[in-house]
Design a protein around this motif. Sequence first.
Motif, mmCIF file in Angstrom:
data_model
loop_
_atom_site.group_PDB
_atom_site.id
_atom_site.type_symbol
_atom_site.label_atom_id
_atom_site.label_comp_id
_atom_site.label_asym_id
_atom_site.label_seq_id
_atom_site.Cartn_x
_atom_site.Cartn_y
_atom_site.Cartn_z
ATOM 1 N N GLU A 235 6.988 -2.576 -2.828
ATOM 2 C CA GLU A 235 7.583 -3.958 -3.120
ATOM 3 C C GLU A 235 7.936 -4.230 -4.518
ATOM 4 O OE1 GLU A 235 4.180 -6.603 -2.558
ATOM 5 O OE2 GLU A 235 4.352 -6.989 -0.393
ATOM 6 N N SER A 236 7.287 -3.298 -5.264
ATOM 7 C CA SER A 236 7.932 -3.304 -7.047
ATOM 8 C C SER A 236 9.265 -2.695 -6.986
ATOM 9 C CB SER A 236 6.791 -2.546 -7.882
ATOM 10 O OG SER A 236 5.677 -3.142 -7.872
ATOM 11 N N PHE A 237 9.411 -1.504 -6.199
ATOM 12 C CA PHE A 237 10.795 -0.801 -5.994
ATOM 13 C C PHE A 237 11.825 -1.715 -5.642
ATOM 14 C CE2 PHE A 237 13.341 2.699 -4.284
ATOM 15 C CZ PHE A 237 14.107 2.996 -5.696
ATOM 16 N N LEU A 238 11.486 -2.304 -4.378
ATOM 17 C CA LEU A 238 12.124 -3.370 -4.012
ATOM 18 C C LEU A 238 12.677 -4.248 -5.210
ATOM 19 C CD1 LEU A 238 13.791 -3.959 -1.215
ATOM 20 C CD2 LEU A 238 12.037 -5.566 -0.655
ATOM 21 N N SER A 239 11.938 -4.898 -5.605
ATOM 22 C CA SER A 239 12.277 -5.896 -6.564
ATOM 23 C C SER A 239 13.110 -5.214 -7.815
ATOM 24 C CB SER A 239 10.845 -6.389 -7.404
ATOM 25 O OG SER A 239 10.209 -7.015 -6.390
ATOM 26 N N PHE A 240 12.780 -4.117 -8.032
ATOM 27 C CA PHE A 240 13.584 -3.381 -8.982
ATOM 28 C C PHE A 240 15.106 -3.010 -8.674
ATOM 29 C CE2 PHE A 240 15.193 1.039 -10.471
ATOM 30 C CZ PHE A 240 15.015 0.723 -11.855
ATOM 31 N N SER B 173 0.901 -1.283 -0.095
ATOM 32 C CA SER B 173 0.051 0.088 -0.110
ATOM 33 C C SER B 173 0.713 1.467 -0.068
ATOM 34 C CB SER B 173 -0.856 -0.116 1.199
ATOM 35 O OG SER B 173 -0.092 0.071 2.412
ATOM 36 N N VAL B 174 1.949 1.093 -0.018
ATOM 37 C CA VAL B 174 2.823 2.324 0.109
ATOM 38 C C VAL B 174 3.615 2.621 -1.258
ATOM 39 C CG1 VAL B 174 5.210 3.378 1.223
ATOM 40 C CG2 VAL B 174 3.758 1.884 2.522
ATOM 41 N N VAL B 175 3.542 4.040 -1.537
ATOM 42 C CA VAL B 175 3.741 4.086 -3.072
ATOM 43 C C VAL B 175 5.388 5.002 -2.808
ATOM 44 C CG1 VAL B 175 3.484 5.470 -5.188
ATOM 45 C CG2 VAL B 175 1.625 4.186 -3.833
ATOM 46 N N VAL B 176 6.302 4.807 -3.832
ATOM 47 C CA VAL B 176 7.258 5.605 -3.765
ATOM 48 C C VAL B 176 7.122 7.185 -3.897
ATOM 49 C CG1 VAL B 176 9.831 6.034 -4.714
ATOM 50 C CG2 VAL B 176 8.723 3.377 -4.237
ATOM 51 N N PRO B 177 7.424 8.085 -3.019
ATOM 52 C CA PRO B 177 7.017 9.440 -3.385
ATOM 53 C C PRO B 177 8.054 10.073 -4.360
ATOM 54 C CG PRO B 177 7.990 9.296 -0.963
ATOM 55 C CD PRO B 177 7.768 7.900 -1.840
ATOM 56 N N THR B 178 7.622 11.230 -4.648
ATOM 57 C CA THR B 178 8.502 12.183 -5.720
ATOM 58 C C THR B 178 9.255 13.070 -4.836
ATOM 59 O OG1 THR B 178 6.714 12.125 -7.276
ATOM 60 C CG2 THR B 178 8.306 13.703 -7.607
ATOM 61 N N LEU B 179 10.485 12.957 -5.075
ATOM 62 C CA LEU B 179 11.545 13.801 -4.629
ATOM 63 C C LEU B 179 11.196 15.098 -4.986
ATOM 64 C CD1 LEU B 179 14.607 11.756 -4.767
ATOM 65 C CD2 LEU B 179 13.188 12.095 -2.670
ATOM 66 N N ARG B 180 11.548 16.119 -4.339
ATOM 67 C CA ARG B 180 11.646 17.604 -4.719
ATOM 68 C C ARG B 180 12.660 17.932 -5.537
ATOM 69 N NH1 ARG B 180 11.619 20.512 0.896
ATOM 70 N NH2 ARG B 180 12.462 22.226 -0.625
ATOM 71 N N ASP B 181 12.224 18.762 -6.567
ATOM 72 C CA ASP B 181 13.136 19.230 -7.789
ATOM 73 C C ASP B 181 14.387 20.201 -7.123
ATOM 74 O OD1 ASP B 181 11.660 17.839 -9.543
ATOM 75 O OD2 ASP B 181 10.398 19.580 -10.086
ATOM 76 N N ASN B 182 14.009 20.798 -6.194
ATOM 77 C CA ASN B 182 15.041 21.804 -5.519
ATOM 78 C C ASN B 182 16.231 21.538 -4.598
ATOM 79 O OD1 ASN B 182 13.086 21.682 -3.484
ATOM 80 N ND2 ASN B 182 12.351 23.874 -3.815
ATOM 81 N N LEU B 183 16.098 19.974 -4.529
ATOM 82 C CA LEU B 183 17.140 19.438 -3.495
ATOM 83 C C LEU B 183 18.251 19.300 -4.308
ATOM 84 C CD1 LEU B 183 14.896 16.536 -1.958
ATOM 85 C CD2 LEU B 183 15.305 18.895 -0.932
ATOM 86 N N ARG B 184 19.494 19.307 -3.382
ATOM 87 C CA ARG B 184 20.818 19.320 -4.052
ATOM 88 C C ARG B 184 21.557 18.041 -3.443
ATOM 89 N NH1 ARG B 184 22.802 25.457 -4.538
ATOM 90 N NH2 ARG B 184 21.172 26.254 -6.030
ATOM 91 N N LEU B 185 22.342 17.507 -3.917
ATOM 92 C CA LEU B 185 23.147 16.352 -3.544
ATOM 93 C C LEU B 185 24.683 16.823 -3.683
ATOM 94 C CD1 LEU B 185 22.669 13.563 -2.412
ATOM 95 C CD2 LEU B 185 23.148 12.558 -4.692
ATOM 96 N N LEU B 186 25.356 16.982 -2.547
ATOM 97 C CA LEU B 186 26.580 17.510 -2.347
ATOM 98 C C LEU B 186 27.435 16.509 -1.650
ATOM 99 C CD1 LEU B 186 25.662 20.986 -0.999
ATOM 100 C CD2 LEU B 186 26.178 20.445 -3.478
#
Length: 704
Positions: free
Chosen positions: A60-65, A4-17
């Motif tokens: 569950e689908s994301f875990l399999s991926f 029942s848990v869906v992978v949420p969409t990350l915000r576009d204004n986040l930065r990975l440093l």
Amino acid sequence: MLGSVVVPTLRDNLRLLPGTPDEDGAPRWLLYDVVRNKYFAISERAVSLIRHWQPGFALESFLSFLQKKNIEIDAEELHAFVRFLVANNLVLARDQGSCAGLYQQGAGKRVGVWKWLLHNYLFIRIPLVRPDVFLGRHLSLFSFLFSPAFHFVILFLGFLGILMVIHQWDEFWSTFLYFFSFEGVLVYGVTLALVKCLHELGHAIVAKRYGCRVASMGIAFLVMFPVLYTDTTDAWRLRSRKDRLRIVSAGVWTELYIALLATFVWAVLPDGSIKSAAFFLATTSWVTSLLVNISPFLRFDGYYAFSDLIGVENLQQRAFELGRWKMRRLLWGWPDPLPEPMPRYRVRLLFAYAWATWLYRFFLFLGIALLVYHFFFKVLGIFLFVIEILWFIVMPVIRELAVWFKRRKEFRLTWRRSVFFASMFFLIVIGAFPFSVAVSLPAVVRSEQHQIIYPAESALISLSRVSHGGNVTEGEEMIVLHSPELEFHIERTRQEIAMERVKLSRQASSLDEKTEYAVTMRRLQQLERQLRGLDERKSKLSIYAPFSGGLDLLEPVHVGRWVNKEQPLISFRQELGIIVEGFVSELDVRFLSEGDKAVFIADRGDFTLGGLRLERMELSAIPSLPYPELGSDFGGHMAARQLREGRLVPEQARYKVMFDHGDLDDIKLDGRMTGIIVVEGARRSWLGYQLQQVASALIRESGF
């Protein structure tokens, strides 16, 4: 559950440093929220999840991926990472359920005004300026501050100034005492504000030099006391702990450099306003730097510097977890594993830091509670005092005791713990056991009738019939004084009287003089009154014995010596016996009762008087000290302050106590003798006494 848990969409204004390596050397990354200026440290595994992120997939689908991509991660770890992203608002809310969750999260954080003030009155931060653009444009103006020559010159001048101050220490200390006044405190406050502005500017300049953004500078209220702050959150992007340490310590170095330079300026300048300003800058900077900013137990510069120095992030949270683990293990023997794996030396360091911080915070929060009690009006002060004690001292203890009670069945008793608990029980019994307590109180032993003779005028001794230790009878003339000035005034007044009487005798021979008859008569009456007053003053120049008894000379009394009216000449005593008086404080009254044994010990050390018994104690406190020599200003044992009319008032309520000395009436004293009386008081326990002190303070302060 995961379906029942869906992978949420990350915000576009986040930065990975890239971030600082972990304590074990593993690489770490920073997830930077641009909107809120927040950094989140994440591991390499979390970065691999973000690289393969598939929004909209069921968990569950994301875990399999992920498993197909050879990324080993279990379902619980993946679910925890999703919860972390959602809880910190790092994802977009595009569906109704996500929006409802965000709304509930925001609604849960909204509180009323009074509740917000209750939770935030200790620390409220208000941003005032955003200096990043200004610092970026004018950073080159501050480049000289980072040159080795500048540091060398400041350190050299500061060292030289300290040496010069040591040689002028008396002048420096007297300057400090001179400015300890209302005006001095006011100037100190202005100087402190200036130093703190430079302190925060030092943080901002160093942060900008290392490429960090200074988001804001402003004012914060610490227990309603204004302090300045600088937001250097962007320093987390620096991978070097040494660079972060330089930013954190920049404010302290700024204040120390100001203190060094101001110390040198004070030492070389002549007296004047500039030297006074240098004195304020020097003392204020030294005190605030060494006593406030360097402390690692509060989240100020010293805490973050210490955290970077030992390489431990979230220092207090992790140290407190370790401190609780160690305390539970020592007291109850619970075999809980370490909260996190770490070397033994670090365990000992954090354990010691946690306990030192708890002890420091106990006294700090107790002091803050007293501070808010005295700063606000009584009702609000009592309310905030109770909240402070309950929230920061009592509640943490109650929460820990609740854990102990819940896990009481896991207690393991060993011989070491048996000895420890037996020792604690023994100390409590000793503290509660009533012991006989000796009460010391300032006292005076004096003759039953005693008087000190002073000269009535500043005069010359013309006759002396006394000797030290001699005896006199009542009314016997002892000393005759002669005042040439008084004799001159008497003779001149007599001549003026004679002239006025001559005028009156000629009143019939002149019409003008007849008209001035009333004026002349009034003048004559005034002169006669003046002469009677002068004759009365002259009569007091002869000193007679006020009663029969012994006398002692307090000053050399011989013919031809000048004395003034402030010099005590003779001490009279009537040898009828002695009187012993003590003055007990309000805190010790309850421990005394009639019949208690006592002994008097003189301050001069060569006289003691034993066999005393407490006869009676007055019901009301003394309004002022009957004997000035008992006051602290004259070297006595009682703290007292002098009022304008000259009376000495004790700082603490004192009650007069009379002692019976039995058959010791044959003791001869030279006037009064001060000392202390040690009374064998009632039995009392240390623990009970402390509880009575607390109860007395609460009862005293509860009055309106």
